[in-house]
Write an enzyme that holds these catalytic residues in place. Structure first.
Site, PDB file in Angstrom:
ATOM      1  N   LYS A 165     112.736  -6.487  76.901  1.00 19.69           N
ATOM      2  CA  LYS A 165     112.363  -5.094  76.636  1.00 19.69           C
ATOM      3  C   LYS A 165     111.704  -4.635  78.191  1.00 19.69           C
ATOM      4  O   LYS A 165     112.090  -3.202  78.257  1.00 19.69           O
ATOM      5  CB  LYS A 165     110.964  -5.061  75.948  1.00 19.69           C
ATOM      6  N   GLU A 173     101.574  -2.003  77.377  1.00 23.48           N
ATOM      7  CA  GLU A 173     101.972  -0.645  77.495  1.00 23.48           C
ATOM      8  C   GLU A 173     100.650   0.259  76.662  1.00 23.48           C
ATOM      9  O   GLU A 173     100.202  -0.138  76.117  1.00 23.48           O
ATOM     10  CB  GLU A 173     103.339  -0.111  77.409  1.00 23.48           C
ATOM     11  N   HIS A 185     104.027  -3.865  62.645  1.00 19.66           N
ATOM     12  CA  HIS A 185     105.033  -3.443  63.410  1.00 19.66           C
ATOM     13  C   HIS A 185     106.247  -3.567  62.748  1.00 19.66           C
ATOM     14  O   HIS A 185     107.524  -3.643  63.362  1.00 19.66           O
ATOM     15  CB  HIS A 185     104.863  -4.071  64.498  1.00 19.66           C
ATOM     16  N   ARG A 209     123.159  -4.085  67.768  1.00 21.69           N
ATOM     17  CA  ARG A 209     123.783  -4.526  66.620  1.00 21.69           C
ATOM     18  C   ARG A 209     123.584  -3.469  65.546  1.00 21.69           C
ATOM     19  O   ARG A 209     122.985  -2.319  65.676  1.00 21.69           O
ATOM     20  CB  ARG A 209     122.727  -5.686  65.965  1.00 21.69           C
TER      21      ARG A 209
HETATM   22  P1  ADP Z   1     115.771  -3.575  62.118  1.00 17.65           P
HETATM   23  O1  ADP Z   1     115.404  -2.627  63.332  1.00 17.65           O
HETATM   24  O2  ADP Z   1     117.391  -3.515  61.965  1.00 17.65           O
HETATM   25  O3  ADP Z   1     114.995  -3.106  60.935  1.00 17.65           O
HETATM   26  P2  ADP Z   1     114.346  -5.683  62.178  1.00 17.65           P
HETATM   27  O4  ADP Z   1     113.377  -5.976  63.338  1.00 17.65           O
HETATM   28  O5  ADP Z   1     113.585  -5.515  61.095  1.00 17.65           O
HETATM   29  O6  ADP Z   1     115.270  -4.968  62.498  1.00 17.65           O
HETATM   30  O7  ADP Z   1     115.056  -6.995  62.382  1.00 17.65           O
HETATM   31  C1  ADP Z   1     116.159  -7.379  61.479  1.00 17.65           C
HETATM   32  C2  ADP Z   1     116.179  -8.782  60.838  1.00 17.65           C
HETATM   33  O8  ADP Z   1     116.614  -9.471  62.094  1.00 17.65           O
HETATM   34  C3  ADP Z   1     114.931  -9.131  60.309  1.00 17.65           C
HETATM   35  O9  ADP Z   1     115.217 -10.046  59.310  1.00 17.65           O
HETATM   36  C4  ADP Z   1     114.091  -9.936  61.278  1.00 17.65           C
HETATM   37  O10 ADP Z   1     113.185 -10.755  61.081  1.00 17.65           O
HETATM   38  C5  ADP Z   1     115.342 -10.392  62.333  1.00 17.65           C
HETATM   39  N1  ADP Z   1     115.016 -10.423  63.793  1.00 17.65           N
HETATM   40  C6  ADP Z   1     115.040  -9.099  64.652  1.00 17.65           C
HETATM   41  N2  ADP Z   1     114.835  -9.720  65.663  1.00 17.65           N
HETATM   42  C7  ADP Z   1     114.793 -11.117  65.698  1.00 17.65           C
HETATM   43  C8  ADP Z   1     114.971 -11.986  66.953  1.00 17.65           C
HETATM   44  N3  ADP Z   1     114.738 -11.634  68.220  1.00 17.65           N
HETATM   45  N4  ADP Z   1     114.908 -13.424  66.597  1.00 17.65           N
HETATM   46  C9  ADP Z   1     115.285 -13.692  65.343  1.00 17.65           C
HETATM   47  N5  ADP Z   1     115.210 -12.771  64.304  1.00 17.65           N
HETATM   48  C10 ADP Z   1     114.960 -11.489  64.699  1.00 17.65           C
HETATM   49  P1  ADP Z   2     110.577  -4.963  68.053  1.00 17.27           P
HETATM   50  O1  ADP Z   2     111.273  -5.729  69.087  1.00 17.27           O
HETATM   51  O2  ADP Z   2     109.638  -6.068  67.420  1.00 17.27           O
HETATM   52  O3  ADP Z   2     111.313  -4.182  66.967  1.00 17.27           O
HETATM   53  P2  ADP Z   2     109.494  -2.538  69.272  1.00 17.27           P
HETATM   54  O4  ADP Z   2     109.278  -2.649  70.831  1.00 17.27           O
HETATM   55  O5  ADP Z   2     110.647  -2.007  68.738  1.00 17.27           O
HETATM   56  O6  ADP Z   2     109.622  -4.280  68.850  1.00 17.27           O
HETATM   57  O7  ADP Z   2     108.251  -2.070  68.304  1.00 17.27           O
HETATM   58  C1  ADP Z   2     107.915  -2.338  66.941  1.00 17.27           C
HETATM   59  C2  ADP Z   2     107.016  -1.227  66.342  1.00 17.27           C
HETATM   60  O8  ADP Z   2     105.668  -1.224  67.262  1.00 17.27           O
HETATM   61  C3  ADP Z   2     107.403  -0.108  66.729  1.00 17.27           C
HETATM   62  O9  ADP Z   2     108.235   0.377  65.742  1.00 17.27           O
HETATM   63  C4  ADP Z   2     106.229   0.821  66.765  1.00 17.27           C
HETATM   64  O10 ADP Z   2     105.557   1.054  65.391  1.00 17.27           O
HETATM   65  C5  ADP Z   2     105.169  -0.037  67.261  1.00 17.27           C
HETATM   66  N1  ADP Z   2     105.318   0.296  68.734  1.00 17.27           N
HETATM   67  C6  ADP Z   2     105.866  -0.217  69.810  1.00 17.27           C
HETATM   68  N2  ADP Z   2     105.415   0.350  71.067  1.00 17.27           N
HETATM   69  C7  ADP Z   2     104.614   1.077  70.872  1.00 17.27           C
HETATM   70  C8  ADP Z   2     103.623   2.017  71.554  1.00 17.27           C
HETATM   71  N3  ADP Z   2     103.722   2.055  72.596  1.00 17.27           N
HETATM   72  N4  ADP Z   2     102.655   2.677  70.943  1.00 17.27           N
HETATM   73  C9  ADP Z   2     102.539   2.782  69.433  1.00 17.27           C
HETATM   74  N5  ADP Z   2     103.266   1.912  68.773  1.00 17.27           N
HETATM   75  C10 ADP Z   2     103.957   1.170  69.366  1.00 17.27           C
HETATM   76 MG    MG Z   3     112.177  -2.493  67.347  1.00 17.78          MG
END
Ligand code: ADP
Ligand code: ADP
Ligand code: MG
Length: 707
Positions: free
Chosen positions: A116, A200, A235, A297
């Protein structure tokens, strides 16, 4: 186009990918672990290859095993789905080396967006706004605390290698920072083998709005508009929709352009999603948006975009992977090449909403639920998309994540899509595995959600209302449970299955019958075509009754029952219902209760009756077996593992006095950490597990002294 495709995934997404591959006439090859031998995705493909034991590390995440399966089956391409190896650059490279096409972006693009902090640097360089924060390499706790103070609370700590909401902690004040940092680092190390974090600013009134992008190998990149994924818990996305409620044309264009800019900056090819966090405190008209991350993806919620653009994104992925130009707005059967694909050719149509069905116990802290779907009624309306990874009779194991299905509605308006989904959810039934269906229904019924007024705090803010029990459903369930027992007794005594439409008499002698559940007693008096039933909640009628099947020793009654107790919270209450015309066949129970036709699911077991009323399920323990349990079977005072998992931490030692609700330890299972809490005030007698232990379901972890 390829002739054969190996799908390196499981569950609903493997089934979904197979569906499109079949439309294109491609031979499909499934892979499966020992836990998935009879899984739906295995049957959905033309061929299937075993890749190893149940744990994902030894099967779905094992690159060599998947490549060996591809070679053995002659697969020309591999679709990784989402999760597992989908964002693994080494896997993409290994495929190329083995001469197999990886259906996904180039390894370089995956790597560039993999962390990230690095991804944010790319976005920033391309002129796309990022959330203010510290995205550097220094990881010293004191330094990061200083950065948090500089940024200003609340802040968000994120694992740079994170995904699926893991390794993320919101911190509201300086005093909480150190503990949150340690937790995030520990979770990140365990999940991703990389403890590095960034800090952040936590955006106020956050809306998660993401843009679907698509690139081809000819240098074209387009976006397919936004998806609003603000309905989240911890989240993680729960409900997604497109377009985003309140979206303005101006903001859509600006975010779309920013997403395409980011994708072009890394030479992106294939399906990708650029996630933004939007400050929704003043509405979306001129809202500030910030790049969060790019998922390289296909996304779980890609169907929502397909619905509003009439596309098949898996078909697009396959076309692009085969070297074709972006097929633009054409569907599976219409892929006329277009010389110069233009963004202006795309237009969104109608409104689509998706709900994610998960095996989890919403009333019990959303703990993942394992078990067998003894009943799984997936309504089929022909109007919605139902993507499921499980069917009735299938088992949800603790090895993979709890998502087992998703349902997508598409209507001319948001109101219509919402209505379709609500109706669908109100007909869904599951017994044997706890699901979040009733919770999802409550979300879709909430006035604020209906009004499109929500941010990512919606669920947290309204949690009590969203998980509150439904008394009307509980009352219906009670009546159906009594009816199910009465019908079952007739079957046992060799009579025809009871069908009250043909009239009914107990051996010609009208007499009263008792049914006794824990906390609920009933007396049923035959009347013409049915029963007049007196239901009595409370303990007075709950004594063991000779006519109740059993008694048998059971673990069942000692486990926390599904909704037991809730169904009869007013002790001593008495009510009468008339049950006419009842039938129980194939797990479906129908009856007329107080002049209203009712249908549900019912399964009568030796120790209990389980009833589903729409998306809510209830379990009624037969009184006789429960009494034995109270007398000492399984009734010890201890904390046991609610599911198989790994002990992350034990927070107490023998002799400690603990109070109700106090955290005692942390268990990791089904990709999540679960805090184990004291069920009441007690003194710890012994601790039977330590950090790192793998434990089975029901294993005693901490025992308390007798009172
Ligand atoms: P989307 O943004 O497609 O909704 P999610 O964050 O919900 O993605 O993740 C999609 C699927 O992949 C979920 O089943 C989640 O548990 C899995 N997943 C996401 N990121 C990872 C990771 N870095 N390692 C393993 N599983 C992951
Ligand atoms: P992941 O890889 O687990 O999907 P993300 O960076 O996409 O991680 O963040 C997951 C969720 O956390 C976001 O969908 C949002 O709801 C919340 N989030 C992330 N960054 C922020 C932020 N700076 N302020 C508020 N909510 C956040
Ligand atoms: Mg995300």
């Amino acid at each position: 186009m390829f002739r054969s495709l190996l799908i390196a995934n499981r569950g609903e997404i493997a089934c979904r990918v197979a569906e499109t591959a079949k439309l294109l006439g491609i031979r499909t090859i499934a892979v499966y672990s020992d836990a998935d031998r009879t899984a739906k995705h295995v049957a959905a493909c033309d061929e299937a290859v075993r890749i190893g034991p149940a744990p994902a590390r030894e099967s779905y995440l094992k690159i060599e095993a998947i490549l060996a399966a591809a070679k053995a089956s002659g697969a020309e391409a591999i679709h990784p789905g989402y999760g597992f190896l989908s964002e693994n650059a080494d896997f993409a490279e290994a495929c190329a080396k083995a001469g197999i096409v990886f259906v996904g972006p180039p390894a370089d693009a995956i790597r560039a967006m993999g962390l990230k902090d690095a991804a944010k640097a790319i976005a920033e360089k391309a002129g796309v706004p990022i959330v203010p924060g510290y995205h550097g390499h220094l990881q010293d706790a004191e330094f990061l605390a200083g950065e948090a103070a500089r940024i200003g609370f609340p802040v968000l700590i994120k694992a740079v290698a994170g995904g699926g909401g893991k390794g993320m902690r919101r911190v509201d004040k300086a005093g909480d920072f150190a503990a949150a940092l340690a937790g995030a680092q520990r979770e990140a190390e365990a999940a991703f083998g990389n403890p590095a974090v960034l800090v952040e600013k936590y955006v106020a009134a956050p809306r998660h709005i993401e843009i679907q992008i698509f690139g081809d190998t000819h240098g074209n990149v387009v976006h397919l508009f936004e998806r609003d994924c603000s309905l989240q818990r911890r989240h993680q996305k729960v409900i997604e929709e497109a377009p985003a409620p309140g979206m303005s044309e101006g903001l859509r264009a600006a975010m779309g352009e920013a997403a395409v800019t980011v994708a072009k900056a890394v030479g992106y090819v294939g399906a990708g999603t650029v996630e933004f966090i939007v400050d929704g405190s003043e509405g979306l008209e001129d809202a500030a948006f910030y790049f969060m991350e790019m998922n390289t993806r296909l996304q779980v919620e890609h169907r929502v975009t397909e619905e509003i653009t009439y596309t098949d994104l898996v078909a697009w992925q396959l076309c692009v992977a085969a070297g074709e130009r972006l097929p633009m707005a054409h569907g599976v059967f219409d892929r006329r090449p277009i010389a110069a694909p233009a963004q202006s050719m795309m237009s969104p149509s109608g409104h689509a909403i998706e709900v994610r069905l998960c095996a989890e116990d919403t009333e019990n802290g959303f703990l993942p639920s394992t078990g067998r779907f003894d009943r799984l009624l997936i309504p089929s309306t022909g109007r919605l998309r139902e993507d499921f990874g499980a069917l009735e009779g299938h088992t949800i194991t603790p090895y993979y994540d709890p998502l087992f299905g998703k349902v997508i509605a598409h209507g001319d308006t948001r109101e219509v899509a919402l209505q379709q989904l609500r109706t669908w959810l109100s007909r869904f039934e599951a017994i044997g595995v706890k699901t979040n269906a009733a919770f999802l229904l409550r979300c879709l019924e909430h006035p604020a959600f209906i009004a499109g007024k929500f941010d990512t705090h919606f669920i947290e803010r309204h949690l009590d209302a969203l998980i509150a029990p439904d008394d009307a459903a509980a009352r219906t369930a009670e009546a159906l449970a009594v009816l199910a027992v009465l019908i079952d007794r007739r079957k046992e005594s060799g009579g025809d299955p009871w069908d009250l439409r043909d009239g009914f008499r107990i051996g010609g002698v009208p007499g009263a019958e008792d049914v006794a559940f824990v906390g609920l007693g009933a007396q049923a008096r035959p009347i013409e075509n049915g029963f007049a039933v007196t239901l009595r909640s409370g303990s007075s009628l709950a004594a063991p009754h000779p006519e109740v099947p059993g008694p048998r020793l059971s673990r069942a009654a000692a486990q926390p029952p599904q909704d037991e107790g809730r169904a009869s919270k007013d002790a001593g209450e008495e009510r009468r219902v008339a049950i006419l015309g009842g039938r129980l066949a194939g797990g479906t129970i129908t009856a007329e209760i107080d002049g209203r036709k009712v249908t549900g699911g019912a399964i009568v077991g030796p120790e209990d009756v389980r009833v589903a009323v729409g998306p809510r399920s209830f379990r009624f323990a037969l009184a006789a077996s429960h009494v034995l349990d109270e007398a000492g079977v399984g009734g010890g005072r201890a904390i046991t593992a609610p599911m198989p998992g790994r002990v992350v931490q034990i927070l107490v030692k023998p002799g400690d006095a603990v109070t109700r609700g106090q955290p005692l330890g942390v268990l990791e299972a089904m990709k999540m950490e679960h805090t184990l809490r004291a069920p009441g005030d007690a003194v710890v007698a012994s601790v039977a597990a330590q950090a790192g232990d793998q434990v089975g379901e029901g294993a005693v972890l901490i025992a308390f002294e007798e009172e």
